[in-house]
Design a protein around this motif. Structure first.
Motif, PDB file in Angstrom:
ATOM      1  N   GLY A 156      18.907  15.850  87.925  1.00  0.00           N
ATOM      2  CA  GLY A 156      19.525  16.096  86.597  1.00  0.00           C
ATOM      3  C   GLY A 156      18.328  16.236  85.608  1.00  0.00           C
ATOM      4  N   LEU A 157      17.448  15.457  85.736  1.00  0.00           N
ATOM      5  CA  LEU A 157      16.206  15.663  84.847  1.00  0.00           C
ATOM      6  C   LEU A 157      15.405  16.974  85.057  1.00  0.00           C
ATOM      7  CD1 LEU A 157      15.092  11.885  84.819  1.00  0.00           C
ATOM      8  CD2 LEU A 157      15.439  13.507  82.902  1.00  0.00           C
ATOM      9  N   ALA A 158      15.277  17.205  86.393  1.00  0.00           N
ATOM     10  CA  ALA A 158      14.573  18.386  86.878  1.00  0.00           C
ATOM     11  C   ALA A 158      15.197  19.593  86.061  1.00  0.00           C
ATOM     12  CB  ALA A 158      14.466  18.398  88.289  1.00  0.00           C
TER      13      ALA A 158
ATOM     14  N   GLU B  62      29.442  16.019  94.633  1.00  0.00           N
ATOM     15  CA  GLU B  62      29.181  15.470  95.877  1.00  0.00           C
ATOM     16  C   GLU B  62      28.550  14.220  95.252  1.00  0.00           C
ATOM     17  OE1 GLU B  62      30.667  18.271  99.074  1.00  0.00           O
ATOM     18  OE2 GLU B  62      30.215  16.067  98.838  1.00  0.00           O
ATOM     19  N   GLU B  63      28.944  13.132  95.156  1.00  0.00           N
ATOM     20  CA  GLU B  63      28.331  12.104  95.000  1.00  0.00           C
ATOM     21  C   GLU B  63      27.867  10.969  95.943  1.00  0.00           C
ATOM     22  OE1 GLU B  63      27.733  11.030  91.655  1.00  0.00           O
ATOM     23  OE2 GLU B  63      29.481  10.857  90.529  1.00  0.00           O
ATOM     24  N   GLU B  64      26.536  10.696  95.951  1.00  0.00           N
ATOM     25  CA  GLU B  64      26.051   9.550  96.981  1.00  0.00           C
ATOM     26  C   GLU B  64      26.950   8.430  96.841  1.00  0.00           C
ATOM     27  OE1 GLU B  64      22.198   9.006  96.225  1.00  0.00           O
ATOM     28  OE2 GLU B  64      21.693  11.263  96.089  1.00  0.00           O
ATOM     29  N   SER B  65      27.241   7.655  97.878  1.00  0.00           N
ATOM     30  CA  SER B  65      28.070   6.595  97.814  1.00  0.00           C
ATOM     31  C   SER B  65      27.274   5.450  96.995  1.00  0.00           C
ATOM     32  CB  SER B  65      28.428   6.071  99.213  1.00  0.00           C
ATOM     33  OG  SER B  65      27.546   5.894  99.934  1.00  0.00           O
ATOM     34  N   SER B  66      26.153   5.442  96.907  1.00  0.00           N
ATOM     35  CA  SER B  66      25.745   4.346  96.265  1.00  0.00           C
ATOM     36  C   SER B  66      25.693   4.643  94.702  1.00  0.00           C
ATOM     37  CB  SER B  66      24.060   4.303  96.585  1.00  0.00           C
ATOM     38  OG  SER B  66      23.677   5.473  96.344  1.00  0.00           O
ATOM     39  N   GLU B  67      26.166   5.860  94.279  1.00  0.00           N
ATOM     40  CA  GLU B  67      25.962   6.270  92.946  1.00  0.00           C
ATOM     41  C   GLU B  67      27.190   5.599  92.109  1.00  0.00           C
ATOM     42  OE1 GLU B  67      25.085   8.341  90.238  1.00  0.00           O
ATOM     43  OE2 GLU B  67      23.255   8.001  91.643  1.00  0.00           O
TER      44      GLU B  67
ATOM     45  N   SER C 206      20.345   1.400  81.457  1.00  0.00           N
ATOM     46  CA  SER C 206      20.252   1.238  82.633  1.00  0.00           C
ATOM     47  C   SER C 206      20.554  -0.354  83.035  1.00  0.00           C
ATOM     48  CB  SER C 206      19.530   1.750  83.761  1.00  0.00           C
ATOM     49  OG  SER C 206      18.176   1.328  83.322  1.00  0.00           O
ATOM     50  N   LYS C 207      20.826  -0.686  84.169  1.00  0.00           N
ATOM     51  CA  LYS C 207      20.982  -2.249  84.689  1.00  0.00           C
ATOM     52  C   LYS C 207      20.126  -2.347  85.954  1.00  0.00           C
ATOM     53  CE  LYS C 207      25.166  -2.640  84.299  1.00  0.00           C
ATOM     54  NZ  LYS C 207      26.596  -3.017  83.944  1.00  0.00           N
ATOM     55  N   ASN C 208      19.596  -3.577  86.277  1.00  0.00           N
ATOM     56  CA  ASN C 208      19.004  -3.791  87.698  1.00  0.00           C
ATOM     57  C   ASN C 208      18.087  -3.043  88.063  1.00  0.00           C
ATOM     58  OD1 ASN C 208      21.268  -5.813  87.628  1.00  0.00           O
ATOM     59  ND2 ASN C 208      22.566  -4.166  88.558  1.00  0.00           N
ATOM     60  N   ASN C 209      17.352  -2.368  87.083  1.00  0.00           N
ATOM     61  CA  ASN C 209      16.012  -1.589  87.574  1.00  0.00           C
ATOM     62  C   ASN C 209      16.662  -0.447  88.192  1.00  0.00           C
ATOM     63  OD1 ASN C 209      13.982  -2.481  86.312  1.00  0.00           O
ATOM     64  ND2 ASN C 209      13.058  -3.421  88.361  1.00  0.00           N
ATOM     65  N   PHE C 210      17.720   0.091  88.020  1.00  0.00           N
ATOM     66  CA  PHE C 210      18.293   1.108  88.752  1.00  0.00           C
ATOM     67  C   PHE C 210      18.686   2.354  87.779  1.00  0.00           C
ATOM     68  CE2 PHE C 210      19.396   3.951  91.851  1.00  0.00           C
ATOM     69  CZ  PHE C 210      20.979   3.952  92.127  1.00  0.00           C
ATOM     70  N   LEU C 211      18.024   3.503  87.949  1.00  0.00           N
ATOM     71  CA  LEU C 211      18.183   4.586  86.722  1.00  0.00           C
ATOM     72  C   LEU C 211      19.281   5.675  87.613  1.00  0.00           C
ATOM     73  CD1 LEU C 211      17.958   5.968  83.932  1.00  0.00           C
ATOM     74  CD2 LEU C 211      15.924   7.085  85.352  1.00  0.00           C
ATOM     75  N   GLU C 212      20.450   5.933  86.922  1.00  0.00           N
ATOM     76  CA  GLU C 212      21.384   6.785  87.450  1.00  0.00           C
ATOM     77  C   GLU C 212      21.728   7.740  86.665  1.00  0.00           C
ATOM     78  OE1 GLU C 212      24.829   4.599  89.638  1.00  0.00           O
ATOM     79  OE2 GLU C 212      24.021   2.977  88.170  1.00  0.00           O
TER      80      GLU C 212
ATOM     81  N   GLY D 166       8.666  -0.471  90.284  1.00  0.00           N
ATOM     82  CA  GLY D 166       9.730  -1.138  90.944  1.00  0.00           C
ATOM     83  C   GLY D 166      11.209  -0.672  90.468  1.00  0.00           C
ATOM     84  N   VAL D 167      11.077   0.570  89.768  1.00  0.00           N
ATOM     85  CA  VAL D 167      12.589   1.275  89.182  1.00  0.00           C
ATOM     86  C   VAL D 167      13.076   2.210  90.182  1.00  0.00           C
ATOM     87  CG1 VAL D 167      13.527   2.389  87.372  1.00  0.00           C
ATOM     88  CG2 VAL D 167      11.966   0.767  86.821  1.00  0.00           C
ATOM     89  N   SER D 168      14.449   1.926  90.705  1.00  0.00           N
ATOM     90  CA  SER D 168      14.798   3.025  91.568  1.00  0.00           C
ATOM     91  C   SER D 168      15.474   4.319  90.736  1.00  0.00           C
ATOM     92  CB  SER D 168      15.980   2.575  92.296  1.00  0.00           C
ATOM     93  OG  SER D 168      15.316   1.450  93.098  1.00  0.00           O
ATOM     94  N   ILE D 169      15.346   5.259  91.284  1.00  0.00           N
ATOM     95  CA  ILE D 169      15.829   6.314  90.549  1.00  0.00           C
ATOM     96  C   ILE D 169      16.698   7.045  91.563  1.00  0.00           C
ATOM     97  CG2 ILE D 169      15.433   8.345  88.895  1.00  0.00           C
ATOM     98  CD1 ILE D 169      12.554   7.275  89.236  1.00  0.00           C
ATOM     99  N   SER D 170      18.162   7.431  91.127  1.00  0.00           N
ATOM    100  CA  SER D 170      19.106   7.895  92.115  1.00  0.00           C
ATOM    101  C   SER D 170      18.670   9.559  92.207  1.00  0.00           C
ATOM    102  CB  SER D 170      20.514   7.893  91.506  1.00  0.00           C
ATOM    103  OG  SER D 170      20.745   8.513  90.547  1.00  0.00           O
ATOM    104  N   LYS D 171      19.035  10.021  93.315  1.00  0.00           N
ATOM    105  CA  LYS D 171      18.700  11.399  93.636  1.00  0.00           C
ATOM    106  C   LYS D 171      19.406  12.504  92.502  1.00  0.00           C
ATOM    107  CE  LYS D 171      18.012  15.191  96.665  1.00  0.00           C
ATOM    108  NZ  LYS D 171      18.467  15.883  97.856  1.00  0.00           N
ATOM    109  N   GLU D 172      20.412  11.964  92.109  1.00  0.00           N
ATOM    110  CA  GLU D 172      21.087  12.769  91.151  1.00  0.00           C
ATOM    111  C   GLU D 172      20.606  12.676  89.626  1.00  0.00           C
ATOM    112  OE1 GLU D 172      25.331  11.688  90.357  1.00  0.00           O
ATOM    113  OE2 GLU D 172      25.893  13.763  90.112  1.00  0.00           O
TER     114      GLU D 172
END
Lengths: 119, 134
Positions: A36-38, B116-121, B57-63, A26-32
């Motif tokens: 970045g990890l790749a 170019e950052e996604e707006s959700s970032e 991270s917080k809220n189960n969201f890895l940035e 259930g963890v979301s990972i941003s595209k960036e």
């Protein structure tokens, strides 16, 4: 060397799979984060390769060995991976011998078997 | 093939890892055993880095920034610092440059790139600059 730039990148889908397996469900990972990890992984491959190659050169050899890679991990201060790596290497070697044994048996039975190295 | 591959526990494609290894100038031959180990340890590395970043991270969201933080603070990850800088907003960058010029600091260690950052970032500003923190 005719490598296209993308050939030096590791596939994003595969890296994502590795990351998903590492983290709780259930963890979301941003595209960036994924790209970045790749990128970090590609650079890490080069980093380890370079350290292992130094060991090879220092010993006046040419071909890289598994042992060189293991030693390189200590050189670059990633000792924490060495135990897992050794274990994995053992299993790998067993699997390779098992394969060779199986191919050998087939040959004895008179079948035409082409032995192909996994590279 | 009835016998499973020796490398069945791997995700990363061996051929691609081999291509990367061979792009290194001094590398000669890469046999199957060192190739397997480099691939395996790279997977361990990604797993390890992802887990450590996740702690930030917080809220189960890895940035991205969670990873950059780990990289900047661990000396063994020095080799990654150039490709994973911390990112700051344009305003922060301007403040940083203003401080530097008022100190008479002539060394230019920062590089400005807009990404170019996604707006959700980023919830604060949509303009970001990359800078080296050293």
């Amino acid at each position: 060397m005719a490598e296209k730039l993308e050939d030096l990148n590791l596939p994003l889908t595969v890296v994502t799979r590795i990351v998903k397996e590492a983290l709780p469900d259930g963890v979301s990972i941003s595209k960036e984060a994924r790209t970045g990890l790749a990128k970090a992984a590609s650079v890490f491959v080069l980093y380890v390769t370079s350290a292992a190659t130094n060991i090879v050169k220092n010993n006046k050899r040419k071909a890289l060995t598994g042992q060189d890679v293991l030693e390189a991990m200590s050189d670059i201060e990633f000792d924490r991976f060495v135990d897992s790596l050794r274990e994995a290497l053992e299993l790998y070697k067993q699997a390779v011998s098992a394969k060779k044994l199986a191919s050998g048996k087939k040959k004895d039975e008179g079948e035409d078997v082409e032995m192909v190295e996994d590279e | 093939m009835s016998t499973p591959k020796a490398e069945k526990d791997l995700h990363l494609p061996l051929s691609r890892v081999k291509t990367i290894m061979k792009s290194s100038p001094e590398v000669d031959a890469v046999g199957p055993e060192p190739l397997y180990l480099v691939t395996k340890v790279t997977e361990l590395f990604v797993t390890d880095l992802a887990k450590r970043a996740f702690k930030n991270s917080k809220n189960n969201f890895l940035e991205y920034k969670h990873i950059a933080e780990v990289v900047q603070e661990d000396d063994t990850l020095d080799f990654l610092r150039e490709i994973m800088p911390r990112k700051i907003t344009v305003r922060q960058f301007k403040e940083l440059m203003a401080k530097k010029s008022s100190r008479g600091d002539e060394s230019d260690e920062t590089s400005e790139e807009s990404s170019e950052e996604e707006s959700s970032e980023d919830s604060s500003s949509s303009n970001n600059a990359e800078t080296q923190n050293s």
